[in-house]
Write an enzyme that holds these catalytic residues in place. Structure first.
Site, PDB file in Angstrom:
ATOM      1  CG  HIS A 154      -6.116   2.180   3.652  1.00  0.00           C
ATOM      2  ND1 HIS A 154      -5.183   1.167   3.748  1.00  0.00           N
ATOM      3  CD2 HIS A 154      -6.137   2.555   2.346  1.00  0.00           C
ATOM      4  CE1 HIS A 154      -4.684   0.917   2.545  1.00  0.00           C
ATOM      5  NE2 HIS A 154      -5.229   1.748   1.691  1.00  0.00           N
ATOM      6  CG  ASN A 194      -0.741   1.870  11.791  1.00  0.00           C
ATOM      7  OD1 ASN A 194      -0.529   1.361  10.681  1.00  0.00           O
ATOM      8  ND2 ASN A 194      -1.232   1.163  12.798  1.00  0.00           N
ATOM      9  CG  HIS A 200      -4.845  -7.658   0.568  1.00  0.00           C
ATOM     10  ND1 HIS A 200      -4.912  -6.847  -0.540  1.00  0.00           N
ATOM     11  CD2 HIS A 200      -3.763  -7.238   1.290  1.00  0.00           C
ATOM     12  CE1 HIS A 200      -3.912  -5.965  -0.500  1.00  0.00           C
ATOM     13  NE2 HIS A 200      -3.201  -6.192   0.590  1.00  0.00           N
ATOM     14  CE1 TYR A 211      -8.406  -5.720   2.079  1.00  0.00           C
ATOM     15  CE2 TYR A 211      -6.602  -6.538   3.411  1.00  0.00           C
ATOM     16  CZ  TYR A 211      -7.103  -5.630   2.495  1.00  0.00           C
ATOM     17  OH  TYR A 211      -6.294  -4.643   1.996  1.00  0.00           O
ATOM     18  CD  GLU A 212      -8.249  -7.203  -2.530  1.00  0.00           C
ATOM     19  OE1 GLU A 212      -8.679  -6.627  -3.550  1.00  0.00           O
ATOM     20  OE2 GLU A 212      -7.064  -7.577  -2.406  1.00  0.00           O
ATOM     21  CB  ALA A 250       1.690  -0.237   4.618  1.00  0.00           C
ATOM     22  CG  HIS A 285      -2.885  -2.129  -3.511  1.00  0.00           C
ATOM     23  ND1 HIS A 285      -2.096  -3.248  -3.364  1.00  0.00           N
ATOM     24  CD2 HIS A 285      -3.001  -1.582  -2.281  1.00  0.00           C
ATOM     25  CE1 HIS A 285      -1.763  -3.370  -2.083  1.00  0.00           C
ATOM     26  NE2 HIS A 285      -2.305  -2.377  -1.416  1.00  0.00           N
ATOM     27  CG  MET A 340      -4.334  -6.707   7.316  1.00  0.00           C
ATOM     28  SD  MET A 340      -5.781  -5.672   6.987  1.00  0.00           S
ATOM     29  CE  MET A 340      -5.941  -4.812   8.560  1.00  0.00           C
ATOM     30  CB  SER A 341      -0.148  -8.410   2.462  1.00  0.00           C
ATOM     31  OG  SER A 341       0.889  -7.541   2.889  1.00  0.00           O
ATOM     32  CB  SER A 392      -0.910   0.029   1.236  1.00  0.00           C
ATOM     33  OG  SER A 392      -1.825  -1.037   1.202  1.00  0.00           O
TER      34      SER A 392
END
Length: 323
Positions: free
Chosen positions: A291, A277, A120, A122-123, A150, A98, A253-254, A67
């Site tokens: 995000h 973060n 991902h 979550y997609e 990220a 992306h 998350m990746s 990201s």
């Protein structure tokens, strides 16, 4: 969708519309009680052949951009650009930040292929589909990959804007029995039981540390352990406290499925996280991760990230030629 994929009718492989059936649908609508189908070798090869036919470059190094980190692909010379929707059998990225395309070109004379955007879980994609582009890279001749992401900084010594060289990961989905390698193994890609103890190549990490010192970035570059969680929610305080007890330094998350598949294929891996973060590990705060913050921090650190990745890729190429 390509004719080959239509003929094979691979479960859950059309544009993110996933089937919940445990069976494989065959062309005559019969079902067999077998493990869910994955992209077979021939389908991966079709994607690789499509890309090879559209470029004269023959990359040995692949890059997966996280990201807000896709700017590296824009610095390539003599670029050939392939939107994911045009590549046979490819999923499509739906995440802000992306670009959703494969870019193949030269970086200081080194042929490189960059994924501007990844996939991902979550997609709605299964892990094997998230990682399928790594196998495409393998069949295109790639031998080493650089993976970026990220991530939230969980180590209290990390600051927003730091860069973490990943030395290891904790595969939470793997603990739960989910893996991009789950199902029948194809020996043409790799062994049934690949080792993961040197998933993030030690020599590449040492090389990167020397480059970091030359760039005077030692005050912002860390090394640590990454964990991938399914998302898309950010973590609760209790979850983060548990992960810290397990030795996790950064949360995302990746990355893990791609690294697992890369090692299965015999590719050498270097990976780093941009800490965008601070993970919230206290209850007495109103702060929230978001995000937009991720993209903002990535943009501020863009030049350092691109320079670091540039130097690492050039040195990776030199080392490969000398060995």
């Amino acid at each position: 969708m390509s004719s080959l994929l239509n003929n094979l009718i691979v479960t859950g492989s059309s544009g993110g519309k996933e089937s919940n059936s445990p069976f494989v649908q065959t062309q005559n609508n019969s079902t067999e009680n077998v493990a869910p189908a994955r992209y077979p070798y021939e389908v991966i090869k079709e994607s690789a052949d499509y890309l090879l036919s559209g470029t004269r470059h023959r990359p040995k190094i692949g890059v997966i951009c996280g990201s807000g980190l896709g700017g590296l692909a824009d610095t390539l010379d003599d670029r050939d650009v392939f939107p994911y929707q045009n590549i046979p059998n490819f999923p499509e990225s739906t995440v802000a930040g992306h670009a959703g395309r494969m870019v193949i070109g030269r970086l200081s004379g080194v042929p490189v292929m960059c994924m501007q955007g990844r996939f991902h879980s979550y997609e709605g994609y299964p892990l094997w589909k998230c990682a399928m582009p790594v196998r495409v890279m393998k069949l295109m001749g790639v031998e080493q990959i650089v993976v970026t992401n990220a991530a939230g900084g969980l180590n209290p010594n990390f600051k927003v804007g730091d860069i973490m060289i990943i030395k290891d990961h904790i595969n939470m989905q793997g603990f739960a029995g989910d893996s991009p390698l789950r199902g029948r193994n194809d020996e043409r890609f790799g062994p049934r039981f690949p080792a993961m103890n040197n998933a993030y190549d030690k020599n590449l990490r040492e090389m990167a540390k020397k480059i970091v010192a030359e760039m005077n970035l030692t005050n912002v570059v860390q090394e640590g352990v990454y964990v991938m969680l399914g998302g898309p929610t950010y973590e609760t305080v209790a979850e983060l406290r548990l992960l810290r007890l397990l030795g996790v330094d950064a949360v995302g998350m990746s990355t893990v499925p791609e690294v697992v598949v890369a090692r299965h294929c015999g590719l050498k891996v270097f990976a780093f996280s941009l800490i965008t973060n601070e993970c919230i590990t206290h209850y007495d705060t109103d702060a929230q991760a978001n995000h937009e913050e991720v993209i903002e921090v990535a943009n501020k650190r863009k030049k350092d990230l691109q320079d670091l990745a540039y130097r690492i890729i050039v040195q990776m190429s030199k080392n490969s030629q000398e060995s």
